[in-house]
Design an enzyme around this catalytic site. Structure first.
Site, mmCIF file in Angstrom:
data_model
loop_
_atom_site.group_PDB
_atom_site.id
_atom_site.type_symbol
_atom_site.label_atom_id
_atom_site.label_comp_id
_atom_site.label_asym_id
_atom_site.label_seq_id
_atom_site.Cartn_x
_atom_site.Cartn_y
_atom_site.Cartn_z
ATOM 1 N N ASP A 8 1.231 5.815 -12.703
ATOM 2 C CA ASP A 8 1.594 6.843 -13.410
ATOM 3 C C ASP A 8 2.307 5.892 -14.303
ATOM 4 O O ASP A 8 2.371 4.746 -13.888
ATOM 5 C CB ASP A 8 2.307 7.267 -12.156
ATOM 6 C CG ASP A 8 3.720 8.283 -12.499
ATOM 7 O OD1 ASP A 8 3.221 8.619 -14.028
ATOM 8 O OD2 ASP A 8 4.703 8.253 -12.260
ATOM 9 N N LEU A 9 3.160 6.740 -15.411
ATOM 10 C CA LEU A 9 4.077 5.881 -16.685
ATOM 11 C C LEU A 9 6.027 6.672 -15.513
ATOM 12 O O LEU A 9 6.415 5.671 -15.360
ATOM 13 C CB LEU A 9 3.830 6.711 -17.829
ATOM 14 C CG LEU A 9 4.637 6.015 -18.562
ATOM 15 C CD1 LEU A 9 4.960 4.902 -18.826
ATOM 16 C CD2 LEU A 9 4.453 6.886 -20.100
ATOM 17 N N GLY A 45 6.252 14.790 -11.344
ATOM 18 C CA GLY A 45 4.845 14.355 -11.965
ATOM 19 C C GLY A 45 4.076 15.763 -12.581
ATOM 20 O O GLY A 45 2.893 15.943 -12.434
ATOM 21 N N ARG A 48 5.185 19.537 -18.012
ATOM 22 C CA ARG A 48 5.956 20.589 -18.397
ATOM 23 C C ARG A 48 6.296 21.792 -18.268
ATOM 24 O O ARG A 48 8.044 22.384 -17.289
ATOM 25 C CB ARG A 48 6.598 20.031 -19.897
ATOM 26 C CG ARG A 48 7.563 20.183 -20.765
ATOM 27 C CD ARG A 48 7.654 20.314 -22.728
ATOM 28 N NE ARG A 48 7.331 18.521 -22.298
ATOM 29 C CZ ARG A 48 5.869 18.867 -23.433
ATOM 30 N NH1 ARG A 48 6.786 19.317 -24.784
ATOM 31 N NH2 ARG A 48 6.152 17.549 -24.066
ATOM 32 N N ALA A 114 0.850 12.680 -17.013
ATOM 33 C CA ALA A 114 0.847 14.385 -16.966
ATOM 34 C C ALA A 114 1.754 14.247 -18.363
ATOM 35 O O ALA A 114 1.248 15.373 -19.323
ATOM 36 C CB ALA A 114 1.557 15.007 -16.130
ATOM 37 N N ASN A 117 4.631 12.698 -24.264
ATOM 38 C CA ASN A 117 5.325 11.907 -24.214
ATOM 39 C C ASN A 117 4.826 10.243 -23.817
ATOM 40 O O ASN A 117 4.643 9.606 -24.693
ATOM 41 C CB ASN A 117 6.105 12.003 -24.422
ATOM 42 C CG ASN A 117 6.776 13.797 -25.517
ATOM 43 O OD1 ASN A 117 6.931 13.516 -25.496
ATOM 44 N ND2 ASN A 117 7.834 14.306 -23.694
ATOM 45 N N LYS A 144 -1.042 17.216 -11.742
ATOM 46 C CA LYS A 144 -1.029 16.941 -10.249
ATOM 47 C C LYS A 144 -0.636 18.330 -10.024
ATOM 48 O O LYS A 144 0.310 18.689 -10.500
ATOM 49 C CB LYS A 144 -0.240 15.743 -10.640
ATOM 50 C CG LYS A 144 -0.732 14.666 -10.875
ATOM 51 C CD LYS A 144 0.271 13.204 -11.895
ATOM 52 C CE LYS A 144 -0.131 12.691 -12.303
ATOM 53 N NZ LYS A 144 1.243 11.030 -12.446
ATOM 54 N N ASP A 169 4.616 7.472 -8.498
ATOM 55 C CA ASP A 169 6.750 7.829 -7.253
ATOM 56 C C ASP A 169 6.914 9.275 -7.456
ATOM 57 O O ASP A 169 7.432 9.893 -6.333
ATOM 58 C CB ASP A 169 7.924 7.082 -8.280
ATOM 59 C CG ASP A 169 7.461 7.984 -9.899
ATOM 60 O OD1 ASP A 169 6.983 8.837 -10.234
ATOM 61 O OD2 ASP A 169 9.033 8.430 -10.122
#
Ligand code: G6P
Ligand code: MG
Length: 217
Positions: A8-9, A45, A48, A114, A117, A144, A169
């Site tokens: 994940d970012l 996660g 938007r 997700a 950006n 997710k 996270d």
């Protein structure tokens, strides 16, 4: 044996989870909705529009689809203002050494974010080409906690899900990893990530000893 790591970012590789929180909190305040860090855990996660829906539910606020789209755009503008000042210094400690070790061990890597950006954030962090594969959230139908984004990454890498470690996270992200049939490495606090196979405080905690243990499971 593990053949791939899928990351994940936001909140795993950099502190953008905090930026998402700050931007949502500003919007919630504007709407007269109390929105705490604890409430924010549920948003982590989540995409938007899904996140906006959760905040509106919290305040029992009902809006038209048009108004929702405007608010989501407003939140994103605020989020992008925070992202604007990011640089490679914002990459969490230990990320680059971990990728060197993974590469040296022949482990494939992918990004399962997700965030629409994600490409911009990778660029800001100076790592646009770090991953073997980056999932495009624009083409993911189910966000997710659905496993789709993790399964898409595994398939693109050509690695069976049971040979992948997902790093997350967010509770929704850990649920997605487990639903994909992967090993879930949680980043954060154990109480928040109860479904994870192992929880560590940060990526920097993955030293050579832990990495060897994980790769040879
Ligand atoms: C990540 C973050 C979420 C965020 C989502 C969408 O999953 O953890 O907090 O809502 O991405 O991000 P975006 O940048 O597309 O609004
Ligand atoms: Mg995250």
């Amino acid at each position: 044996m593990i053949h791939a790591f899928i990351f994940d970012l936001d909140g795993v590789l950099t502190d953008t989870a905090e930026y998402h929180f700050l931007a949502w909190q500003q919007l919630a305040t504007q709407l007269g909705i109390n929105f705490s860090r604890e409430d924010n855990e549920l948003l982590k996660g989540v995409d938007r529009m899904g996140s906006l829906e959760l905040i509106l539910q919290l305040g029992k606020v009902q809006l038209s689809q048009d108004e929702k789209l405007k608010l989501a755009a407003q939140k994103n503008t605020q989020y992008l203002k925070l992202v604007e000042s990011m640089s490679s210094a914002d990459l969490f400690p230990g990320v680059l050494p971990l990728f060197s070790s993974l590469k040296a061990a022949g482990i494939k890597t992918a990004l399962a974010s997700a965030s629409k950006n994600a490409a911009l954030v990778l660029q800001k962090l100076g790592i646009p080409d770090l991953f073997d594969y980056v999932a495009d959230s624009n083409f993911i139908q189910n966000g997710k906690p659905d496993p789709e984004i993790f399964l898409t990454c595994a398939q693109a890498l050509g690695v069976a899900p049971e040979r992948c470690i997902g790093v997350e996270d967010a509770p929704a992200g850990v649920t997605a990893i487990k639903a994909a049939g992967m090993y879930a490495l949680g980043i954060g606090e154990e109480q928040a990530l109860t479904q994870a196979d192992l929880v560590i405080p940060a990526v920097s905690a993955i030293d050579q000893r832990l990495l060897t243990r994980l790769l040879t499971m």
